[in-house]
Design a protein around this motif. Sequence first.
Motif, short mmCIF file in Angstrom:
data_model
loop_
_atom_site.label_atom_id
_atom_site.label_comp_id
_atom_site.label_asym_id
_atom_site.label_seq_id
_atom_site.Cartn_x
_atom_site.Cartn_y
_atom_site.Cartn_z
N THR A 19 -7.19 8.87 16.23
CA THR A 19 -7.81 7.68 16.85
C THR A 19 -7.79 6.51 15.75
N LEU A 20 -7.23 5.26 16.11
CA LEU A 20 -7.07 4.13 15.38
C LEU A 20 -8.60 3.53 15.08
N ALA A 21 -8.98 3.13 13.85
CA ALA A 21 -10.43 2.69 13.67
C ALA A 21 -10.77 1.36 14.53
N MET A 22 -9.72 0.57 14.59
CA MET A 22 -9.96 -0.79 15.45
C MET A 22 -10.10 -0.44 16.83
N PRO A 23 -11.67 -0.50 17.59
CA PRO A 23 -11.44 -0.28 18.93
C PRO A 23 -10.67 -0.94 19.84
N ASN A 24 -10.28 -0.47 20.94
CA ASN A 24 -9.52 -0.58 21.86
C ASN A 24 -8.10 -1.29 21.39
N ALA A 25 -7.40 -0.37 20.83
CA ALA A 25 -6.53 -0.65 19.90
C ALA A 25 -5.34 -0.87 21.06
N SER A 26 -4.21 -1.76 20.64
CA SER A 26 -3.28 -2.32 21.67
C SER A 26 -2.23 -0.98 21.79
N ALA A 27 -1.52 -1.08 23.03
CA ALA A 27 -0.63 0.35 23.25
C ALA A 27 0.44 0.45 22.01
N GLN A 28 0.83 -0.77 21.60
CA GLN A 28 1.79 -0.85 20.74
C GLN A 28 1.36 -0.20 19.36
N ALA A 29 0.00 -0.47 19.17
CA ALA A 29 -0.64 -0.05 17.71
C ALA A 29 -0.47 1.55 17.63
N ASN A 30 -0.94 1.68 19.14
CA ASN A 30 -1.37 3.52 19.08
C ASN A 30 0.09 3.82 19.20
N ASN A 31 1.23 3.24 19.63
CA ASN A 31 2.50 3.87 19.67
C ASN A 31 2.93 4.09 18.05
N VAL A 32 2.61 3.03 17.46
CA VAL A 32 3.21 3.28 16.03
C VAL A 32 2.54 4.28 15.41
N PHE A 33 1.11 4.24 15.63
CA PHE A 33 0.20 5.39 14.85
C PHE A 33 0.70 6.62 15.20
N ASN A 34 0.94 6.82 16.71
CA ASN A 34 1.29 8.24 17.12
C ASN A 34 2.63 8.57 16.29
N PHE A 35 3.64 7.76 16.16
CA PHE A 35 4.91 8.04 15.69
C PHE A 35 4.59 8.54 14.23
N LEU A 36 3.62 7.70 13.44
CA LEU A 36 3.25 7.98 12.10
C LEU A 36 2.72 9.59 12.04
N LEU A 37 1.97 9.78 12.91
CA LEU A 37 1.36 11.08 12.76
C LEU A 37 2.56 12.39 13.40
N GLU A 38 3.25 11.95 14.06
CA GLU A 38 4.37 12.80 14.48
C GLU A 38 5.23 13.17 13.49
N ASN A 39 5.41 12.40 12.68
CA ASN A 39 6.36 12.61 11.42
C ASN A 39 5.88 13.04 10.35
N TYR A 40 4.57 12.79 10.13
CA TYR A 40 3.85 13.05 8.96
C TYR A 40 4.19 14.40 8.23
N ARG A 41 4.60 14.52 7.20
CA ARG A 41 4.87 15.69 6.52
C ARG A 41 6.12 16.58 7.06
N ASN A 42 6.81 15.92 8.11
CA ASN A 42 8.03 16.62 8.62
C ASN A 42 9.10 15.55 8.28
N LYS A 43 8.87 14.11 8.21
CA LYS A 43 10.10 13.31 7.57
C LYS A 43 9.05 12.04 7.07
N ILE A 44 9.94 11.38 6.06
CA ILE A 44 9.40 10.22 5.42
C ILE A 44 10.31 8.94 5.89
N ILE A 45 9.42 7.67 6.11
CA ILE A 45 9.95 6.58 6.68
C ILE A 45 10.14 5.60 5.77
#
Length: 456
Positions: free
Chosen positions: A141-167
């Motif tokens: 969960t992002l630190a900033m409350p009520n994070a935008s849908a796009q911010a959550n999308n990016v954060f989830n993308f980072l989580l999904e790829n972490y230690r599997n691939k590098i951006i």
Amino acid sequence: MKKNLFSTKLFLIISFALLSFSCKDDDEVTGTQRYKEPPVLLSSIPATGGTVSFTDNTIRLIFDREVTVVNLGMVSINNAIISGSSVSGDTLTFTLDGLDEKTPYTLTITKGAIKGVPGLLNQEDITLSFNTGEAPALTKTLAMPNASAQANNVFNFLLENYRNKIISGSMAKVNWNTDEADRVYRWTGKYPAINTFDFVHLYASPTNWIDYSNTTVAENWWNNKGLISIMWHWNVLIEGTSNFGFYYTGKNNGEGETSFDITKAVQDGTDENKIIKADLDKVATHLLALQAKGIPVIWRPLHEAAGGWFWWGAKDANSYKALWILMFETFKAKGINNLIWVWTTETNDNSWYPGDAYVDIIGRDIYNKKDAAAIYKEYLSIRKTYPNKMVTLSECGNVANISQQWSANAKWSWYMPWYDYNATDESEHSHATKVFWTDAFASDKVITRDQMPSLK
């Protein structure tokens, strides 16, 4: 009388000899004789076949007596020499810097490496096999409350790829541009997935050479499925001049140096406090403009603080943390919710950490380090210190190739080489050469912009 005296002396001599022999025999039984064998390993933490926590990096061996390490070079973990040990009585402790999660390990103490006190050297190899546990779960969960849908999308993308691939990422050449990313494209035929901008010239904007209110370059990048990252070399007025700087006095050979006092800046009502609040308001306006267009920002302010070369890190950890939290709360009050907050560690600076409630990702800036194994040790140390956060190579220059780092298990979320202001397509780049980028993009573990999904 003489005969009796002689008899008495003879008796005393014989008695003393017998007593001496008896004491020697007792000593051999209770002392020296007892230690005519090598030290015996009684138990260990973890036990053989056991599991050690991912965040713990110590192995303890308990012997039948006090021991000492004779030759640390003869002690290894998975064939790698151990760097440090300590002894407390009968307990020998090894500190192991490189233990990754969910990995089998074997500790080997080679014959002759340790010695009982008193006693002999170990006459056979001592081995201990164990596994490491899984790393704690990452915060999702992002630190900033009520994070935008796009911010959550990016954060989830980072989580999904972490230690599997590098951006892959690139850095703007000072201003609001994609010059470095464009060069990488000309070299490789592909763009990095992330472009990082810098509010370094906030004090001058808007002008004919820099206008942060013109978000066209960021919009174009985002519309092409790229990710936007922004940092802030926070310039303040240099005392007695009309010039601005962000290096603290004495930290940059006089160029761009300021004595701006962060301890006063975080005190309500001071002139310094009014300056930083005005700057925060100005930055907030630009972040809100991006937010209005649905563009999330990987936000990395106040970086490299504990190094002390920037004014925001020149004084003390508490003032720095107060400034970070002031920024966070100011942006929250203004309704900014499109930020993913990245804090940059200098390692061994946990007292400077603003806290989990104000940070989403931990960054590390590394320069002039070609040893991938050494880079991995830094990466792993940060993971262990902040086990609930993703870790990223937020800046780098003249480092081991990404393929080498990945093979060494330094699995950063993304990497971003610094720009070279004077580099051309033909000249040698001081931070990331054509060879560096070609190597990175040849790996199926590296994500380029053309491989990005739409995160709108």
